[in-house]
Design a protein around this motif. Structure first.
Motif, PDB file in Angstrom:
ATOM      1  N   SER A 101       9.494  -3.393 -35.966  1.00  0.00           N
ATOM      2  CA  SER A 101       8.703  -2.173 -36.155  1.00  0.00           C
ATOM      3  C   SER A 101       9.620  -0.971 -35.946  1.00  0.00           C
ATOM      4  N   CYS A 102       9.197   0.181 -36.531  1.00  0.00           N
ATOM      5  CA  CYS A 102      10.121   1.323 -36.549  1.00  0.00           C
ATOM      6  C   CYS A 102      10.016   2.206 -35.312  1.00  0.00           C
ATOM      7  N   GLY A 103       8.829   2.261 -34.702  1.00  0.00           N
ATOM      8  CA  GLY A 103       8.641   3.111 -33.522  1.00  0.00           C
ATOM      9  C   GLY A 103       8.261   4.539 -33.867  1.00  0.00           C
ATOM     10  N   ASP A 104       8.365   4.935 -35.134  1.00  0.00           N
ATOM     11  CA  ASP A 104       8.150   6.334 -35.509  1.00  0.00           C
ATOM     12  C   ASP A 104       6.910   6.576 -36.358  1.00  0.00           C
ATOM     13  N   CYS A 105       6.449   5.583 -37.091  1.00  0.00           N
ATOM     14  CA  CYS A 105       5.344   5.811 -38.039  1.00  0.00           C
ATOM     15  C   CYS A 105       4.035   6.018 -37.273  1.00  0.00           C
ATOM     16  N   GLN A 106       2.985   6.401 -37.990  1.00  0.00           N
ATOM     17  CA  GLN A 106       1.709   6.678 -37.315  1.00  0.00           C
ATOM     18  C   GLN A 106       1.176   5.425 -36.614  1.00  0.00           C
ATOM     19  N   HIS A 107       1.403   4.261 -37.178  1.00  0.00           N
ATOM     20  CA  HIS A 107       0.899   3.038 -36.545  1.00  0.00           C
ATOM     21  C   HIS A 107       1.628   2.778 -35.233  1.00  0.00           C
ATOM     22  N   CYS A 108       2.950   2.847 -35.265  1.00  0.00           N
ATOM     23  CA  CYS A 108       3.741   2.620 -34.052  1.00  0.00           C
ATOM     24  C   CYS A 108       3.381   3.642 -32.976  1.00  0.00           C
ATOM     25  N   GLN A 109       3.192   4.904 -33.393  1.00  0.00           N
ATOM     26  CA  GLN A 109       2.873   5.958 -32.434  1.00  0.00           C
ATOM     27  C   GLN A 109       1.525   5.715 -31.755  1.00  0.00           C
ATOM     28  N   LEU A 149       0.906  -3.026 -37.358  1.00  0.00           N
ATOM     29  CA  LEU A 149       0.590  -2.505 -38.691  1.00  0.00           C
ATOM     30  C   LEU A 149       1.795  -1.827 -39.348  1.00  0.00           C
ATOM     31  N   CYS A 150       2.895  -1.700 -38.601  1.00  0.00           N
ATOM     32  CA  CYS A 150       4.089  -1.026 -39.116  1.00  0.00           C
ATOM     33  C   CYS A 150       4.612  -1.776 -40.337  1.00  0.00           C
ATOM     34  N   GLN A 151       4.924  -1.023 -41.366  1.00  0.00           N
ATOM     35  CA  GLN A 151       5.370  -1.658 -42.615  1.00  0.00           C
ATOM     36  C   GLN A 151       6.891  -1.846 -42.671  1.00  0.00           C
TER      37      GLN A 151
END
Ligand SMILES: [Zn+2]
Ligand SMILES: [Zn+2]
Length: 364
Positions: free
Chosen positions: A89-97, A103-105
């Protein structure tokens, strides 16, 4: 650079255990001395699929000890015992936040690669593909920090290896997705790692009836040991009829296989307002449903890794295990060495056992 031992899959259905080069971790990555790795249907699916990019080192349910950390790593240090979480996961997208890293793509961009699109694995200077940015069918692995969860060092590695994907998907289905409460009724279709996790969690919250459905008698006997109040052998009985005869309907059904017939069955057995939690797969097979089922206000939810927040939920499950509230030992059915991976895949394919783990000896 590290010379490591890894199971390399060169083409669908065959692999060799060989020496592979692993580069040092980059920023925000961690070098892991792998001690154990769960063997999961997701590995087997990639192992046999012609859509996988070969050569690849599979394995995505690792556990081990931190050997070294790349720059910027702040949450773990050398010597820490860790569980390796399945999803990048990226840690930055709305899902991660929002704490919904499941749900991170970003994982779609990591296929065969690390988060920065490059590879750390190679063999005779030819790049070898990664799997879920983990590739833990190997004596060492480089993994993004976000997928590395520190755990109590008294936890056996083979138990840690149960918490990185499948079993946690079942535990989370009950506790995070359905939020089953004491006295509510539950049916679980398919009692491999995911289903066994669901039964353990349902038992931990004192669900009223816990009905286990599987094709394997031995597996069903184990499900009774870990909390199932009723077992149904679907090779001999239609589970929808059997559940109807036994309790009429259930409040929650957990489909833990990802196959069209059991998806349909799990939706058919829930009562008005009931919830069916369906394990997702990458298959695109259609399912057939009677539209009338939806007139009773049912809820159907897709289960992606039990909606797990790895750094919150895994330590919680470790505490439950240590307090005797989560009998993970009962569902660890086989231990293999890396050169026995064939046997582990064979057992998985035939539906034998519940969860098996490949172990690695500590390095020199
Ligand atoms: Zn898995
Ligand atoms: Zn993200």
């Amino acid at each position: 650079m590290h010379e490591i031992t890894a199971a390399v899959t060169h083409e669908p259905g065959t692999h060799t255990v060989e020496s592979v080069t692993l580069k040092d971790p980059k920023p925000n990555e961690v070098l892991i001395d792998v001690r154990a790795t769960g063997v999961c249907h997701t590995d087997y699916h990639a192992y046999t699929s012609d859509r996988t990019e070969f050569p690849v080192v599979l394995g995505h349910e690792g556990a081990g000890v931190v050997d070294a950390v790349g720059s910027n790593v702040t949450t773990v240090d050398s010597g820490d015992h860790v569980v390796l979480w399945v999803l990048p996961s990226c840690g930055d997208c709305q899902h991660c936040q929002r704490g919904q890293s499941y749900l991170c793509q970003a994982r779609k961009d990591t296929r065969g690669r690390m988060m920065d699109g490059t590879r750390r694995l190679s063999r005779s200077d030819t790049p070898v593909n990664h799997f879920y940015a983990q590739s833990s069918f190997a004596s060492m692995a480089v993994v993004p920090e976000r997928q590395v969860v520190p755990v109590d060092e008294t936890l056996p590695f083979e138990i840690s290896a149960l918490l990185g994907c499948g079993v946690t998907t079942g535990l989370g289905a009950v506790t995070n997705i359905a939020e089953v409460e004491s006295g509510e009724t539950v049916a679980v279709f398919g009692c491999g790692g995911v289903g066994a996790g669901a039964i353990l969690a349902a038992s931990a919250v004192s669900a009223g009836e816990i009905i286990a459905v599987d094709l394997d008698a031995e597996t069903l006997a184990t499900m009774r040991e870990i909390g199932a109040t009723k077992t149904i052998d679907a090779s001999a009985t239609d589970p929808v009829t059997a559940i109807d005869d036994y309790v009429g309907s259930v409040d929650y059904a957990f489909e833990c296989i990802g196959s069209p017939p059991t998806v349909t069955q799990s939706i058919e057995v829930i009562g008005p307002g009931g919830t069916a939690v369906i394990t997702g797969t990458s298959d695109s097979d259609p399912i057939e449903l009677d539209l009338g089922l939806f007139t009773s206000g049912i809820d159907v939810i897709g289960n992606i890794v039990g909606f797990t927040q790895p750094h919150v939920d895994i330590p919680k499950y470790v505490t439950m295990y240590q307090n005797g509230d989560l009998d993970l030992d009962a569902i660890l059915t086989d231990l293999y060495e890396i050169d026995e991976l064939d046997d582990a895949f064979e057992a998985l394919e035939s539906g034998e056992g519940i969860r098996s783990v490949v172990r690695f000896d500590p390095g020199p």
